[in-house]
Design a protein around this motif. Structure first.
Motif, mmCIF file in Angstrom:
data_model
loop_
_atom_site.group_PDB
_atom_site.id
_atom_site.type_symbol
_atom_site.label_atom_id
_atom_site.label_comp_id
_atom_site.label_asym_id
_atom_site.label_seq_id
_atom_site.Cartn_x
_atom_site.Cartn_y
_atom_site.Cartn_z
ATOM 1 N N GLU A 27 -12.954 -5.377 -11.651
ATOM 2 C CA GLU A 27 -11.719 -4.812 -11.127
ATOM 3 C C GLU A 27 -11.202 -3.722 -12.056
ATOM 4 O O GLU A 27 -11.192 -3.871 -13.275
ATOM 5 N N ASP A 81 -7.129 2.043 -9.584
ATOM 6 C CA ASP A 81 -7.517 3.241 -8.857
ATOM 7 C C ASP A 81 -6.451 4.326 -9.048
ATOM 8 O O ASP A 81 -5.318 4.178 -8.585
ATOM 9 N N ARG A 111 -5.845 -2.013 -7.115
ATOM 10 C CA ARG A 111 -7.158 -2.445 -7.594
ATOM 11 C C ARG A 111 -8.297 -1.836 -6.789
ATOM 12 O O ARG A 111 -8.205 -1.647 -5.588
ATOM 13 N N THR A 112 -9.373 -1.567 -7.494
ATOM 14 C CA THR A 112 -10.629 -1.193 -6.877
ATOM 15 C C THR A 112 -11.740 -1.901 -7.642
ATOM 16 O O THR A 112 -11.518 -2.411 -8.749
ATOM 17 N N ARG A 141 0.851 -1.185 0.000
ATOM 18 C CA ARG A 141 0.000 0.000 0.000
ATOM 19 C C ARG A 141 0.890 1.240 0.000
ATOM 20 O O ARG A 141 2.061 1.158 0.400
#
Length: 241
Positions: free
Chosen positions: A223, A226, A203-204, A183
């Motif tokens: 998917e 982002d 990914r979002t 992250r």
């Protein structure tokens, strides 16, 4: 500078990654459902058209990394086609049943890549399933791999800092790219131990505009990449020079 690689599944994701400051992308298919599979030629062609450097995942099926000779032959053929279509790198990985690097399979895939063009070769997170990652790293250095993608054998790279640091300190000549649960807020600690690159999917989920229907699988959304996560990771790494 530590490089930023974003895992994407389509040209739209690649364009977002490029705009957000990624140095390159890893292109794959079915990332969330399988951990990633070999993308199609059409997907590669559309992705290279964005102008970003594209490394393609070479993985014909989900599951473990012990492959038959026929599977290796198929993956070698995929490498030839995808490098010929513009991939600037390939991402491979193969182990023996004793969880050591499969030298023969890996050498065959490297030969396919280098025979198709001057491309980078990354050994993916199969390294995290190896019995001894430091021994595996030395084997990969001998075979001529450019880079490894690893979480240090842990569920996330942030949990594998000690092993990642040991891989860096081994000074094998192989680049160490930290990936797995990365992250933006964990990027600084990875940079601090000296990794050459960080890898994340950013990914979002977005709404699926249609039902999958019988035989289409279960859909909880589609998917996508982002842009905010990509930009935050770039900021955490600093501006490219």
């Amino acid at each position: 500078m530590t490089a930023l690689e974003i895992a994407v599944q389509d040209a739209a994701g690649a364009a977002i990654a490029l705009a957000g400051g990624a140095d390159r992308v890893e292109l794959c298919a079915a990332l969330g459902a399988t951990g990633g599979l070999t993308p199609t030629l059409g997907s590669l062609e559309a992705t290279t058209a964005t102008g970003v450097g594209v490394h393609v995942l070479i993985r014909g099926r989900p599951g473990g990394f012990v492959y038959t000779r026929a599977e290796v032959t198929t993956m070698a053929a995929d490498i030839g086609h995808l490098v010929g279509a513009g991939a600037s790198g390939v991402v491979i990985g193969a182990l023996n049943e004793d969880a050591a690097v499969d030298r023969d399979a890996t050498a065959s895939l490297i030969a396919a890549a280098r025979g198709a063009g001057a491309v980078d070769v990354t050994f993916h997170r199969a390294l995290d399933a190896a019995a001894d990652p430091l021994v595996a790293l030395q084997v990969l250095a001998e075979l001529g791999v450019d880079r490894v993608l690893t979480s240090g054998g842990a569920p996330t790279a942030g949990d594998g800092l000690d092993v990642l640091a040991a891989l860096v300190e081994a000074d094998s000549g192989v680049q160490i790219m930290a990936g797995g649960g990365v992250r933006p807020d964990t990027v600084p600690e990875l940079v601090a131990i000296g990794v050459d690159a960080v890898h994340l999917s950013a990914r979002t989920l977005v709404a699926d505009p249609g039902k999958s229907g019988p035989g289409g699988g279960v859909s909880g959304g589609l998917e996508a990449t982002d842009p905010d996560v990509v930009a935050a990771a770039r900021r955490a790494l600093g501006t490219r020079h």
